[in-house]
Design an enzyme around this catalytic site. Structure first.
Site, mmCIF file in Angstrom:
data_model
loop_
_atom_site.group_PDB
_atom_site.id
_atom_site.type_symbol
_atom_site.label_atom_id
_atom_site.label_comp_id
_atom_site.label_asym_id
_atom_site.label_seq_id
_atom_site.Cartn_x
_atom_site.Cartn_y
_atom_site.Cartn_z
ATOM 1 N N ASN A 62 -9.886 0.209 0.037
ATOM 2 C CA ASN A 62 -9.175 0.048 -0.071
ATOM 3 C C ASN A 62 -7.763 -0.058 -1.257
ATOM 4 O O ASN A 62 -8.192 -1.274 -1.946
ATOM 5 C CB ASN A 62 -8.561 -0.390 0.673
ATOM 6 C CG ASN A 62 -7.069 -0.188 1.355
ATOM 7 O OD1 ASN A 62 -5.723 -0.205 -0.325
ATOM 8 N ND2 ASN A 62 -6.508 -0.591 2.023
ATOM 9 N N CYS B 58 1.021 -1.147 0.436
ATOM 10 C CA CYS B 58 0.014 0.081 0.308
ATOM 11 C C CYS B 58 0.725 1.712 -0.158
ATOM 12 O O CYS B 58 0.117 2.328 -0.240
ATOM 13 C CB CYS B 58 -0.716 0.048 0.983
ATOM 14 S SG CYS B 58 -2.273 -1.234 0.855
ATOM 15 N N HIS C 236 -3.350 7.242 2.880
ATOM 16 C CA HIS C 236 -3.761 6.324 2.473
ATOM 17 C C HIS C 236 -5.068 5.760 2.596
ATOM 18 O O HIS C 236 -5.681 5.872 3.827
ATOM 19 C CB HIS C 236 -2.294 5.126 2.909
ATOM 20 C CG HIS C 236 -2.732 3.442 2.363
ATOM 21 N ND1 HIS C 236 -3.290 3.927 0.793
ATOM 22 C CD2 HIS C 236 -3.097 2.554 2.953
ATOM 23 C CE1 HIS C 236 -3.799 2.510 1.029
ATOM 24 N NE2 HIS C 236 -3.564 1.836 1.794
#
Ligand code: UT7
Length: 331
Positions: free
Chosen positions: A286, A116, A256
């Site tokens: 996500n 990520c 994020h």
């Protein structure tokens, strides 16, 4: 120090049409809208349904969006980096294919993988090339087809992830804009908490690994959450402090999008109100490498030249960090 600064001068984005809502997930696994919303902030995610299309498709659409908006001649791009954790194939570079498809015929290209944090690390890589003076135009794309590595019978992961892509162009400038500071970290302690066990060199794919579903993402959510909350907030606070800034100097937090509670904790630590926090987790979930550029693409019209942005990310590995960047243009 180089007197060349690396500025973001254009953005683009793409999400597939299909919406996987919480209501649909309720029919697939033992979950419910209330649990998902309160624990994560997610209402729906986009999924690339076409089995013939991989991450490169998402990346190409995002890059094309940027190229059209900027009216950019793709043959002038020097380098294409595809930040991704779901390359089209384990060996052939996804970025090489993307570069050819968008007409970046004079570019070299490669993939960058840090789960990520891939896009955040990519910002550091792209900026360093620009600051070196060797390259003038770097296209950094964050793209992930997370649905290709998710087990849709596992309620601990299938409610979280979505597919998408975003792209930014880095160019040199003498003005006081662009990437100003970075604080990047990693810690291998995280390897066991968030991973795909099989399909790599440690445990090559076999009939057995497929039967055991070891080619899907598994996550110890509680532990990842614990590390993510403290580490993302720590680096964000540190980068603000070491640049002698206060919360009033920061115009935007670009976090994020893994979990709304992690985002809220980071915003709280740097003392920023929700109006200054970019957020789209409710609609996309996500999207791993795509969260940060998708945010920039959505908020582009609200961004003004001179705005100070603090980026923050946390991901598998563990990998994490924060970047301070001054926005370079009015759209
Ligand atoms: O971007 C990469 C980094 N990743 C992250 O940052 C993710 C970090 N982790 C998280 O966001 C959260 O840990 C999750 C959203 C994944 C899970 O939330 P949680 O509050 O940590 O829940 P939990 O895993 O502790 O589970 C609590 C309960 C359990 O039941 P029991 O044992 O208390 O009876 C789970 O079995 O909730 C249950 N549960 C669910 N219930 C309904 C787990 N998943 C679900 C679900 N629907 N989808």
């Amino acid at each position: 120090m180089s007197n060349i600064n690396a500025a973001i001068t254009a953005v683009g984005g793409y999400v597939p049409d299909y919406k996987l809502t919480n209501a649909i997930l309720e029919t697939m696994v033992d979950t419910n809208d209330e649990w998902i919303t309160t624990r994560t902030g997610i209402k729906e995610r986009r999924i690339l349904k076409d089995p013939e299309k991989g991450t490169s498709y998402l990346a190409i659409q995002a890059a094309q969006d940027l190229i059209n908006k900027k009216n950019l001649d793709a043959s002038t791009i020097d380098l294409v980096i595809v930040a991704t954790t779901t390359p089209d194939m384990p060996v052939a570079s996804t970025a090489a294919y993307v570069a050819s498809e968008i007409g970046a015929v004079n570019a070299f290209s490669y993939d960058l993988q840090a789960a990520c944090s891939s896009f955040l690390y990519g910002m550091s890589t792209a900026s360093s090339y620009i600051e070196s003076g060797r390259y003038q135009k770097i296209l950094l794309i964050g793209a992930d087809k997370m649905s290709s590595i998710i087990d849709y019978t596992d309620r601990a992961t299938c409610i979280i992830f979505g597919d998408g892509a975003g792209a930014v162009l880095f160019e040199p400038t003498q003005e006081k804009v662009g990437l100003e500071d970075e604080l990047l970290r990693s810690d291998g302690i995280g390897r066991d908490f968030l991973k795909i066990k099989a399909g790599g060199s440690l445990m090559p794919a076999s009939q057995d690994t497929i039967d055991q579903k070891l080619h899907y993402v598994v996550q110890d959510g509680k532990n990842v959450f614990k590390y993510a909350v403290s580490n993302m907030a720590d680096v964000s606070e540190q980068i603000v402090k070491r640049n002698s800034l206060t919360n009033e100097d920061i115009d935007w937090l670009v976090p994020h999008q893994a979990n709304k509670r992690i985002i809220d904790a980071t915003a709280k630590r740097v003392n920023l109100p929700s109006e200054k926090v970019m957020m789209n987790i409710d609609r996309y979930g996500n999207t791993t490498s795509a969260t940060l550029p998708l945010l920039l693409n959505e908020y582009e019209t609200q961004l003004k030249k001179g705005d100070k942005l603090v980026f923050a990310a946390f991901g598998g590995g563990f990998t994490w960090g924060s970047i301070l960047l001054t926005w370079a243009y009015n759209s």
